[in-house]
Design a protein around this motif. Structure first.
Motif, PDB file in Angstrom:
ATOM      1  N   PHE A  94     -77.635  87.191  36.100  1.00 41.02           N
ATOM      2  CA  PHE A  94     -79.016  86.741  35.908  1.00 41.02           C
ATOM      3  C   PHE A  94     -79.065  85.306  35.399  1.00 41.02           C
ATOM      4  O   PHE A  94     -79.983  84.561  35.713  1.00 41.02           O
ATOM      5  CB  PHE A  94     -79.737  87.634  34.890  1.00 41.02           C
ATOM      6  N   THR A  95     -78.102  84.937  34.562  1.00 39.41           N
ATOM      7  CA  THR A  95     -78.055  83.690  33.777  1.00 39.41           C
ATOM      8  C   THR A  95     -79.142  83.702  32.703  1.00 39.41           C
ATOM      9  O   THR A  95     -80.135  84.399  32.809  1.00 39.41           O
ATOM     10  CB  THR A  95     -78.175  82.411  34.632  1.00 39.41           C
TER      11      THR A  95
ATOM     12  N   GLU B 130     -85.104  87.221  37.811  1.00 38.07           N
ATOM     13  CA  GLU B 130     -85.237  85.834  37.408  1.00 38.07           C
ATOM     14  C   GLU B 130     -84.264  85.484  36.280  1.00 38.07           C
ATOM     15  O   GLU B 130     -83.578  86.347  35.739  1.00 38.07           O
ATOM     16  CB  GLU B 130     -86.679  85.573  36.934  1.00 38.07           C
ATOM     17  N   PHE B 131     -84.238  84.192  35.957  1.00 36.48           N
ATOM     18  CA  PHE B 131     -83.538  83.712  34.763  1.00 36.48           C
ATOM     19  C   PHE B 131     -84.071  84.461  33.544  1.00 36.48           C
ATOM     20  O   PHE B 131     -85.265  84.723  33.420  1.00 36.48           O
ATOM     21  CB  PHE B 131     -83.802  82.214  34.631  1.00 36.48           C
ATOM     22  N   VAL B 132     -83.184  84.837  32.623  1.00 42.11           N
ATOM     23  CA  VAL B 132     -83.580  85.594  31.438  1.00 42.11           C
ATOM     24  C   VAL B 132     -83.796  84.637  30.268  1.00 42.11           C
ATOM     25  O   VAL B 132     -82.842  84.055  29.741  1.00 42.11           O
ATOM     26  CB  VAL B 132     -82.520  86.653  31.064  1.00 42.11           C
ATOM     27  N   GLY B 133     -85.041  84.478  29.884  1.00 45.04           N
ATOM     28  CA  GLY B 133     -85.355  83.657  28.730  1.00 45.04           C
ATOM     29  C   GLY B 133     -85.206  84.433  27.437  1.00 45.04           C
ATOM     30  O   GLY B 133     -84.614  85.514  27.406  1.00 45.04           O
TER      31      GLY B 133
ATOM     32  N   PRO C 221     -75.438  77.927  35.885  1.00 53.60           N
ATOM     33  CA  PRO C 221     -75.240  78.969  36.905  1.00 53.60           C
ATOM     34  C   PRO C 221     -73.948  78.823  37.697  1.00 53.60           C
ATOM     35  O   PRO C 221     -73.337  79.829  38.089  1.00 53.60           O
ATOM     36  CB  PRO C 221     -76.468  78.809  37.811  1.00 53.60           C
ATOM     37  N   GLU C 222     -73.512  77.595  37.926  1.00 55.30           N
ATOM     38  CA  GLU C 222     -72.264  77.395  38.663  1.00 55.30           C
ATOM     39  C   GLU C 222     -71.073  77.923  37.866  1.00 55.30           C
ATOM     40  O   GLU C 222     -70.130  78.495  38.435  1.00 55.30           O
ATOM     41  CB  GLU C 222     -72.074  75.924  38.995  1.00 55.30           C
ATOM     42  N   LEU C 223     -71.089  77.728  36.543  1.00 50.99           N
ATOM     43  CA  LEU C 223     -70.017  78.260  35.700  1.00 50.99           C
ATOM     44  C   LEU C 223     -70.044  79.787  35.690  1.00 50.99           C
ATOM     45  O   LEU C 223     -68.989  80.433  35.700  1.00 50.99           O
ATOM     46  CB  LEU C 223     -70.156  77.727  34.276  1.00 50.99           C
ATOM     47  N   VAL C 224     -71.228  80.345  35.669  1.00 50.57           N
ATOM     48  CA  VAL C 224     -71.347  81.803  35.705  1.00 50.57           C
ATOM     49  C   VAL C 224     -70.741  82.347  36.986  1.00 50.57           C
ATOM     50  O   VAL C 224     -69.926  83.280  36.969  1.00 50.57           O
ATOM     51  CB  VAL C 224     -72.824  82.224  35.581  1.00 50.57           C
ATOM     52  N   GLU C 225     -71.127  81.768  38.095  1.00 44.49           N
ATOM     53  CA  GLU C 225     -70.609  82.245  39.381  1.00 44.49           C
ATOM     54  C   GLU C 225     -69.098  82.075  39.479  1.00 44.49           C
ATOM     55  O   GLU C 225     -68.396  82.922  40.031  1.00 44.49           O
ATOM     56  CB  GLU C 225     -71.297  81.486  40.522  1.00 44.49           C
TER      57      GLU C 225
ATOM     58  N   PHE D 125     -71.201  83.364  28.404  1.00 42.28           N
ATOM     59  CA  PHE D 125     -72.039  82.909  29.514  1.00 42.28           C
ATOM     60  C   PHE D 125     -73.485  82.667  29.107  1.00 42.28           C
ATOM     61  O   PHE D 125     -74.302  82.285  29.948  1.00 42.28           O
ATOM     62  CB  PHE D 125     -72.016  83.957  30.636  1.00 42.28           C
ATOM     63  N   GLU D 126     -73.825  82.867  27.837  1.00 44.34           N
ATOM     64  CA  GLU D 126     -75.205  82.746  27.392  1.00 44.34           C
ATOM     65  C   GLU D 126     -75.745  81.344  27.674  1.00 44.34           C
ATOM     66  O   GLU D 126     -75.209  80.353  27.180  1.00 44.34           O
ATOM     67  CB  GLU D 126     -75.303  83.067  25.898  1.00 44.34           C
TER      68      GLU D 126
END
Length: 282
Positions: free
Chosen positions: A223-224, A190-193, A20-24, A15-16
């Protein structure tokens, strides 16, 4: 710890930086190929490999020097090359045959997550000044910046907090703030950079909000972004405390890679690592 940490890494690797849609759609605690360019399902990445390096150094009792730490990173990479390393680190590893060469080849001016992702095993050091010293030395090998070092310290301290059952997980952030500068007690949403502090703060947020490994792992991925590192840190710490239910699905253990440095190796190394835990006199 090492097995759960590797599960977090292997599961999160699919998932790295995925959409986000694929993660969900797919975040249901099974190893599946979510991205075409991801590693094989059930395989771990550099997060776990670098953690293995630190754990091996600890159990071997090797003198804790930058050259020895660098040498172990080179050793574990060349014996079992892995995907996931940053371009900067991979170039240095490929160009190095030993620790001295790696120290010459690497540009350590980075505040990304590499030094933090491998710091969990250092949490077993009971003496906090020694823990801080050793974590700092290992961080400077590849991430010699204030933020790189602080993120690594926060990871090790989180694991230490869990190993030695210092308090409730809801108070973990306050404990780390008492030892390391940073907003470690502020929830991350938030999104994780790629910055190390992002992965660590996300992991600490998950640790403070959940009481079982399954929910933790799903929350890490939600988180994505750089979620394999978030899951590596969170599960690496949480697996050490009785306050967290160990309820990961069996399939995540059974289908974790069975290579020379896979499940059985991780289990054996973890047993040796646990022998370093300080047991208080009763």
């Amino acid at each position: 710890m090492l097995v759960e940490l590797a599960i977090g890494d292997a599961y999160g690797a699919q998932f790295e930086f995925a959409d986000p849609e694929l993660v969900e759609q797919h975040n249901h605690l099974q190893y599946i190929a979510v991205r075409d360019d991801a590693i094989s399902p059930g395989s771990y990445t550099d997060d776990t490999q670098q953690t293995i390096a630190i754990a091996e150094l600890l159990v071997e009792g090797t003198e804790w020097t930058p050259e020895n730490i660098a040498g172990k990173l080179v050793e574990v990479y060349h014996r079992d090359p892995r995907k996931g390393y940053s371009r900067r680190v991979k170039i240095a590893l490929n160009a190095s045959a030993n620790g001295a060469e790696f120290l010459k080849n690497i540009d350590p001016n980075s505040d990304t997550s590499g030094a933090a992702m491998r710091a969990c095993p250092l949490g077993i050091i009971h003496d906090l000044p020694e823990l801080v010293e050793r974590v700092t030395i290992q961080a400077k090998v590849s991430h010699n910046t204030p933020l790189g070092i602080q993120a690594s310290l926060a990871t090790a301290l989180a694991t230490h907090y869990c190993i030695y059952e210092i308090g409730e997980l809801s108070d973990l952030g306050e404990f780390i703030v008492s030892q390391v500068p940073g907003d470690w007690n502020v929830a991350y949403d938030e999104f994780v950079g790629q910055k190390g502090w992002m992965s660590v703060r996300a992991a600490l947020t998950v640790l403070s909000k959940h009481d079982n490994l399954a929910d933790m792992l799903k929350a890490c991925i939600a988180f994505t972004g750089d979620v394999d590192t978030v899951a590596t840190i969170a599960l690496g710490a949480a697996s050490n405390t009785a306050r967290i239910e160990k309820n990961l699905p069996d399939c995540l253990y059974q289908n974790l890679e069975s290579s020379n440095y896979g499940l059985e190796y991780l289990q054996a190394l973890n047993e040796r690592w646990l022998e370093l835990k300080v047991v208080p006199n009763l």
